[in-house]
Design an enzyme around this catalytic site. Structure first.
Site, mmCIF file in Angstrom:
data_model
loop_
_atom_site.group_PDB
_atom_site.id
_atom_site.type_symbol
_atom_site.label_atom_id
_atom_site.label_comp_id
_atom_site.label_asym_id
_atom_site.label_seq_id
_atom_site.Cartn_x
_atom_site.Cartn_y
_atom_site.Cartn_z
ATOM 1 N N GLU A 17 -3.279 7.888 -4.387
ATOM 2 C CA GLU A 17 -3.566 7.236 -5.667
ATOM 3 C C GLU A 17 -4.811 7.855 -6.240
ATOM 4 O O GLU A 17 -5.783 8.014 -5.508
ATOM 5 C CB GLU A 17 -3.790 5.730 -5.472
ATOM 6 C CG GLU A 17 -2.505 4.989 -5.232
ATOM 7 C CD GLU A 17 -2.666 3.483 -5.117
ATOM 8 O OE1 GLU A 17 -3.726 2.959 -5.520
ATOM 9 O OE2 GLU A 17 -1.731 2.836 -4.636
ATOM 10 N N ARG A 22 0.864 -1.184 0.000
ATOM 11 C CA ARG A 22 0.000 0.000 0.000
ATOM 12 C C ARG A 22 0.899 1.233 0.000
ATOM 13 O O ARG A 22 1.919 1.267 0.710
ATOM 14 C CB ARG A 22 -0.899 0.019 1.243
ATOM 15 C CG ARG A 22 -2.087 -0.921 1.180
ATOM 16 C CD ARG A 22 -3.122 -0.487 0.130
ATOM 17 N NE ARG A 22 -4.282 -1.351 0.081
ATOM 18 C CZ ARG A 22 -4.416 -2.400 -0.761
ATOM 19 N NH1 ARG A 22 -3.464 -2.702 -1.609
ATOM 20 N NH2 ARG A 22 -5.525 -3.112 -0.756
ATOM 21 N N HIS A 42 -0.961 0.667 -9.762
ATOM 22 C CA HIS A 42 -1.619 -0.330 -8.897
ATOM 23 C C HIS A 42 -2.198 -1.488 -9.719
ATOM 24 O O HIS A 42 -3.400 -1.772 -9.666
ATOM 25 C CB HIS A 42 -2.719 0.337 -8.058
ATOM 26 C CG HIS A 42 -3.020 -0.408 -6.775
ATOM 27 N ND1 HIS A 42 -3.430 0.208 -5.628
ATOM 28 C CD2 HIS A 42 -2.977 -1.733 -6.485
ATOM 29 C CE1 HIS A 42 -3.634 -0.692 -4.675
ATOM 30 N NE2 HIS A 42 -3.363 -1.893 -5.184
HETATM 31 C C1 GLV Z 1 -4.984 -4.779 -4.245
HETATM 32 O O1 GLV Z 1 -4.215 -3.949 -3.905
HETATM 33 C C2 GLV Z 1 -5.567 -5.720 -3.342
HETATM 34 O O2 GLV Z 1 -5.521 -5.485 -2.115
HETATM 35 O O3 GLV Z 1 -6.118 -6.716 -3.811
#
Ligand code: GLV
Length: 326
Positions: free
Chosen positions: A268, A239, A287
């Site tokens: 983000e 994260r 991401h």
């Molecule tokens: C993506 O970041 C997830 O947590 O699946």
């Protein structure tokens, strides 16, 4: 009998939208961007279930507004820091997520970032597009060997372990740190458990695979970067806020470390005037670590099943807070 009402906050694989639509009175948010907060609250008043994304904040206000009939929160992601789990549990609402199916894909993506940052792949590719491939030069685009280097993994959960497995072919030494030592996993890969400072000081590659919580927020700050080797590369597929972005900028700009590979940023999406975007030694992707066809289909399937099970009062197949059932 009236069908349960559900809100699905983004498109997922169409066959699972069809399945949800057959069994429920579904409203699907069709836009690419998340529903604005006021719209999310308006659309979810009185629903029995929600299928949500990590971009939707599911907090006490959301739960109060939805109403006491809310029976399930089904998140299409493994992480759930956008959801107030404590509050959901207090109210007896099961929260689903999508673990396991994305582990391998995310470990692959971590390696893609590690290799790209170490071998200056995106930087040199951009140079071609800018018309700057003029010759082969012995001193151009020198990067760092992955083979034989020391890999430091922070967070030895499912994804951390799969990242470690992939390093065997690169003959790497593996160090790891986790709040819970995993002695059961150490022998298989000859992994050494060390404290965080030792890991930072000795690793050539540091990869982050922790949850985001109060103890991991800005875990990588100026002090942490100062402990790393000047040839080291940091990779974050966990994260964004686990790294203090300004500290990372300073570390990269002042060559305290050699590079970074980021699947996640803070905030983000990253702002277009974020100075990290000016750095050649920072590889950033939006991401996408779990974004393979197979994995996103499986995530869609699990999230849809959790939603449907939840509105029927049946146990979720993957539940973050199973204590709601006891
Ligand atoms: C993506 O970041 C997830 O947590 O699946």
């Amino acid at each position: 009998m009236a069908k349960p009402r559900v809100f699905v906050s983004r498109e997922i694989f169409p066959e699972f939208i069809d399945l949800i639509a057959t069994e429920t009175d579904m409203e699907l948010w069709p836009d690419e961007l998340p529903p604005p907060r006021d719209v999310l609250l308006e659309k979810t008043q009185g629903v029995d279930g929600i299928l949500c994304l990590l971009t939707d904040k599911i907090d006490p206000e959301f739960m109060d507004n939805a109403g006491t009939q809310l029976k399930v929160i089904s998140q299409i992601a493994v992480g759930f820091d956008n959801i107030d789990i404590h509050e959901a549990t207090k109210r007896g609402i099961p929260v689903g997520n999508t673990p396991e199916v994305l582990t391998q894909t995310t470990a692959d993506a971590t390696w893609a970032l590690m290799l790209a940052a170490a071998r200056r792949i995106t930087e040199s590719e951009r140079a071609i597009h800018a018309g700057n491939w003029r010759t082969w030069h012995p001193l151009h685009y020198l990067g760092y060997d992955v083979y034989g280097a020391t890999l430091g993994i922070i967070g030895m959960g499912r994804i951390g372990f799969e990242v470690a497995k992939r390093s065997v072919g690169f003959d790497m030494k593996i160090l790891y740190y986790d709040v819970n030592r995993r002695e059961d996993l150490e022998e298989e890969l000859s992994m050494e458990y060390v404290d965080k400072d030792t890991l930072l000081a000795e690793s050539d590659f540091v990869t982050l695979h922790t949850d985001l919580n109060d103890s991991t927020y800005h875990m990588m700050d100026d002090k942490a970067f100062a402990k790393m080797k000047s040839n080291a590369i940091i990779v974050n597929a966990a994260r964004g806020p686990v790294i203090d972005p300004q500290a990372l900028y300073r570390a990269l700009k002042d060559s305290k470390i050699a590079g970074a590979g980021l699947d996640v940023t803070d905030p983000e999406p990253i702002l277009m005037d974020d100075p990290l975007l000016q750095l050649e030694n920072c590889v950033i992707v939006p991401h996408i670590a779990s974004a393979s066809h197979t994995t996103r289909r499986e995530m869609s399937s699990i999230a849809a099943t959790n939603l449907l099970n939840g509105v029927k009062g049946e146990p979720l197949i993957t539940c973050v807070n199973p204590e709601v059932y006891s």
